[in-house]
Write an enzyme that holds these catalytic residues in place. Structure first.
Site, PDB file in Angstrom:
ATOM      1  NE  ARG A 193      -3.460  -2.338  -0.327  1.00 30.93           N
ATOM      2  CZ  ARG A 193      -2.694  -3.427  -0.942  1.00 30.93           C
ATOM      3  NH1 ARG A 193      -1.695  -2.908  -1.968  1.00 30.93           N
ATOM      4  NH2 ARG A 193      -3.162  -4.493  -1.257  1.00 30.93           N
TER       5      ARG A 193
HETATM    6  C1  LIG Z   1     -15.546   0.597  -1.756  1.00 29.20           C
HETATM    7  C2  LIG Z   1     -13.918   0.835  -1.791  1.00 29.20           C
HETATM    8  C3  LIG Z   1     -13.159  -0.426  -1.980  1.00 29.20           C
HETATM    9  C4  LIG Z   1     -11.795  -0.358  -2.151  1.00 29.20           C
HETATM   10  N1  LIG Z   1     -11.136  -1.428  -2.371  1.00 29.20           N
HETATM   11  C5  LIG Z   1      -9.562  -1.272  -2.354  1.00 29.20           C
HETATM   12  C6  LIG Z   1      -8.888  -2.277  -2.609  1.00 29.20           C
HETATM   13  O1  LIG Z   1      -9.357  -3.450  -2.776  1.00 29.20           O
HETATM   14  N2  LIG Z   1      -7.670  -2.178  -2.696  1.00 29.20           N
HETATM   15  C7  LIG Z   1      -7.019  -0.950  -2.339  1.00 29.20           C
HETATM   16  O2  LIG Z   1      -5.579  -0.785  -2.395  1.00 29.20           O
HETATM   17  N3  LIG Z   1      -7.787   0.157  -2.075  1.00 29.20           N
HETATM   18  C8  LIG Z   1      -8.989   0.057  -2.079  1.00 29.20           C
HETATM   19  N4  LIG Z   1      -9.672   1.323  -1.851  1.00 29.20           N
HETATM   20  C9  LIG Z   1      -9.077   2.474  -1.597  1.00 29.20           C
HETATM   21  C10 LIG Z   1      -8.949   3.238  -2.941  1.00 29.20           C
HETATM   22  O3  LIG Z   1      -9.718   2.928  -3.711  1.00 29.20           O
HETATM   23  C11 LIG Z   1      -7.608   3.194  -3.387  1.00 29.20           C
HETATM   24  O4  LIG Z   1      -6.336   3.553  -2.305  1.00 29.20           O
HETATM   25  C12 LIG Z   1      -7.264   4.162  -4.463  1.00 29.20           C
HETATM   26  O5  LIG Z   1      -5.955   3.703  -5.214  1.00 29.20           O
HETATM   27  C13 LIG Z   1      -7.226   5.628  -4.257  1.00 29.20           C
HETATM   28  O6  LIG Z   1      -7.041   6.266  -5.455  1.00 29.20           O
HETATM   29  P1  LIG Z   1      -7.789   7.951  -5.666  1.00 29.20           P
HETATM   30  O7  LIG Z   1      -7.428   8.379  -6.952  1.00 29.20           O
HETATM   31  O8  LIG Z   1      -9.014   7.713  -5.094  1.00 29.20           O
HETATM   32  O9  LIG Z   1      -6.729   8.533  -4.697  1.00 29.20           O
HETATM   33  P2  LIG Z   1      -7.112   9.758  -3.464  1.00 29.20           P
HETATM   34  O10 LIG Z   1      -7.917   9.277  -2.446  1.00 29.20           O
HETATM   35  O11 LIG Z   1      -7.477  11.004  -4.267  1.00 29.20           O
HETATM   36  O12 LIG Z   1      -5.731  10.094  -2.874  1.00 29.20           O
HETATM   37  C14 LIG Z   1      -4.992   9.166  -1.959  1.00 29.20           C
HETATM   38  C15 LIG Z   1      -3.585   9.546  -2.015  1.00 29.20           C
HETATM   39  O13 LIG Z   1      -2.945   9.638  -3.094  1.00 29.20           O
HETATM   40  C16 LIG Z   1      -2.235  10.829  -3.638  1.00 29.20           C
HETATM   41  N5  LIG Z   1      -2.581  10.988  -4.866  1.00 29.20           N
HETATM   42  C17 LIG Z   1      -3.756  10.958  -5.565  1.00 29.20           C
HETATM   43  N6  LIG Z   1      -3.357  11.103  -7.148  1.00 29.20           N
HETATM   44  C18 LIG Z   1      -2.075  11.290  -7.084  1.00 29.20           C
HETATM   45  C19 LIG Z   1      -1.179  11.331  -8.121  1.00 29.20           C
HETATM   46  N7  LIG Z   1      -1.649  11.651  -9.459  1.00 29.20           N
HETATM   47  N8  LIG Z   1       0.032  11.483  -7.807  1.00 29.20           N
HETATM   48  C20 LIG Z   1       0.628  11.426  -6.490  1.00 29.20           C
HETATM   49  N9  LIG Z   1      -0.313  11.277  -5.509  1.00 29.20           N
HETATM   50  C21 LIG Z   1      -1.587  10.850  -5.639  1.00 29.20           C
HETATM   51  C22 LIG Z   1      -3.221  11.909  -2.590  1.00 29.20           C
HETATM   52  O14 LIG Z   1      -2.533  12.908  -2.493  1.00 29.20           O
HETATM   53  C23 LIG Z   1      -3.373  11.066  -1.429  1.00 29.20           C
HETATM   54  O15 LIG Z   1      -2.258  11.414  -0.552  1.00 29.20           O
HETATM   55  C24 LIG Z   1     -11.184   1.239  -1.766  1.00 29.20           C
HETATM   56  C25 LIG Z   1     -11.902   2.305  -1.744  1.00 29.20           C
HETATM   57  C26 LIG Z   1     -13.140   2.131  -1.588  1.00 29.20           C
HETATM   58  C27 LIG Z   1     -14.267   3.175  -1.353  1.00 29.20           C
END
Ligand SMILES: Cc1cc2nc3c(=O)[nH]c(=O)nc-3n(C[C@H](O)[C@H](O)[C@H](O)COP(=O)(O)OP(=O)(O)OC[C@H]3O[C@@H](n4cnc5c(N)ncnc54)[C@H](O)[C@@H]3O)c2cc1C
Length: 325
Positions: A193
């Site tokens: 992660r």
């Molecule tokens: C229903 C549900 C199920 C999920 N299942 C999983 C799972 O199975 N496995 C898992 O790992 N996660 C899971 N997640 C969590 C989430 O989907 C992941 O962590 C996802 O990769 C987050 O991406 P995001 O674009 O939404 O990031 P954000 O929530 O927008 O940001 C998360 C972090 O990443 C940084 N960030 C965002 N974009 C960039 C970029 N372009 N460059 C540098 N940093 C950046 C942000 O600053 C922040 O620190 C789940 C979430 C939900 C709601």
């Protein structure tokens, strides 16, 4: 900056952030910048840094708890950087991120390898779906993971069927100096992660997949999704897993969700935030929860698990506090 026209891309002041996260809690950003191309992202990020206040990057908001009230400084959103395409399809020269050139100039760039290219804000579910439609294998393990490509790379999103960095070939990063760097998989150090990117901003990534048959890829996706839906509250507002799974050697292989459940945490509520009855590592917003509700609940659950098992769970979800990151 005091005017939205002073920024090098679309800009909003006092922009609501709760609607831009999957948990639907939190306040507003003093400034929200919405670049629409990789070039605008670079300009926006540099302008935000120059402004001198806190600067944060928002992807799909699926792994984020945003504090209540105003978040001072600038949030740069990748929501408009959604493009994804096949390598060689519309790319030119050695630069996979240069697109929109006439097709006749691009044909010889396709070496036949199954690669997808995405800008930072490309939707993870969209990429997974595209790979399935092409019969390209490697992204099935990310089925049901919301958010953006950039967030997935940064977090090394994944689970028991595979992680993001299993398929990353190159990441185009923006460094704090304002320079771009193409980071190859061999030079990266992702872990559980954590994409290991430090202060780098993901501008885009090239994913290398494997050819397979469409039915086989789709069947795996269907199976994983069915299992996920049975175990996680996927239709409710949440931010995914709250805690990282601890070292299995210290817990006899028990996951964070199991530890929370065994500590009697399931169903525990603060305000309208509640630990899911389905999965102990998810907190759901039953409607109208505040960030304070969620953060208090997280600490209560952490204390309960520590008291019962001696294990202090580490947060996986990111928290943006009003006072800075
Ligand atoms: C229903 C549900 C199920 C999920 N299942 C999983 C799972 O199975 N496995 C898992 O790992 N996660 C899971 N997640 C969590 C989430 O989907 C992941 O962590 C996802 O990769 C987050 O991406 P995001 O674009 O939404 O990031 P954000 O929530 O927008 O940001 C998360 C972090 O990443 C940084 N960030 C965002 N974009 C960039 C970029 N372009 N460059 C540098 N940093 C950046 C942000 O600053 C922040 O620190 C789940 C979430 C939900 C709601």
């Amino acid at each position: 900056m005091t005017s939205s026209t002073s920024w090098p891309c679309a800009a909003l002041s006092s922009a609501d952030l709760s609607a831009r996260t999957t948990l639907k809690v939190g306040g507003w950003a003093e400034w929200l910048l919405e670049p629409a191309t990789p070039e605008e992202l670079v300009l926006a990020w540099c302008a935000a840094l120059e402004a001198g206040g806190p600067v944060r990057l928002l992807g799909g908001g699926a792994n984020l708890i945003v504090d209540d009230g105003e978040l001072p400084g600038v949030v740069v959103s990748t929501a408009r950087l959604r493009r994804s395409f096949r390598m060689g399809d519309r790319t030119v020269g050695d630069d996979p991120f240069q697109i929109d050139v006439p097709p006749e100039k691009t044909r010889d760039q396709d070496d036949g390898e199954p690669r997808l290219v995405g800008w930072a804000g490309a939707s993870m579910p969209g990429l997974v779906r595209a790979a399935g439609e092409l019969g390209w294998s490697g992204l099935e393990g990310l089925v049901g993971v919301p958010g953006s490509l950039g967030g997935g790379v940064r977090m090394n999103a994944g689970g028991r069927w595979g992680d993001m960095w299993d398929v990353v070939e190159t990441v185009r990063c923006l460094l704090p100096s304002g320079d771009l760097e193409d980071l190859a998989r061999a030079d990266a150090t992702p872990s559980y992660r954590d994409g290991g990117l430090g202060e780098r901003v993901v501008v885009g990534a090239v994913l290398r997949l494997e050819r397979d048959s469409k039915p086989a890829v789709r069947e795996r996706m269907k199976q994983y999704l069915t299992e996920k839906r049975a175990a996680q509250p996927v239709t409710e507002a949440s931010c995914g897993c709250i805690f990282k799974n601890p070292d299995p050697e210290t817990t006899g292989g028990k996951t964070a969700g199991v530890l929370v459940e065994e500590a009697g945490g399931k169903g525990l509520a603060r305000g309208n935030a509640m630990v899911s009855e389905l999965h102990g590592n998810f907190i759901v917003n039953r409607g109208g929860a505040t960030a304070a509700d969620v953060l208090t609940l997280i600490e209560d659950v952490r204390d309960r698990v520590a008291e019962k098992t001696g294990v202090r769970l580490e947060r996986e979800v990111e928290v943006w506090r009003g006072g800075g990151k």
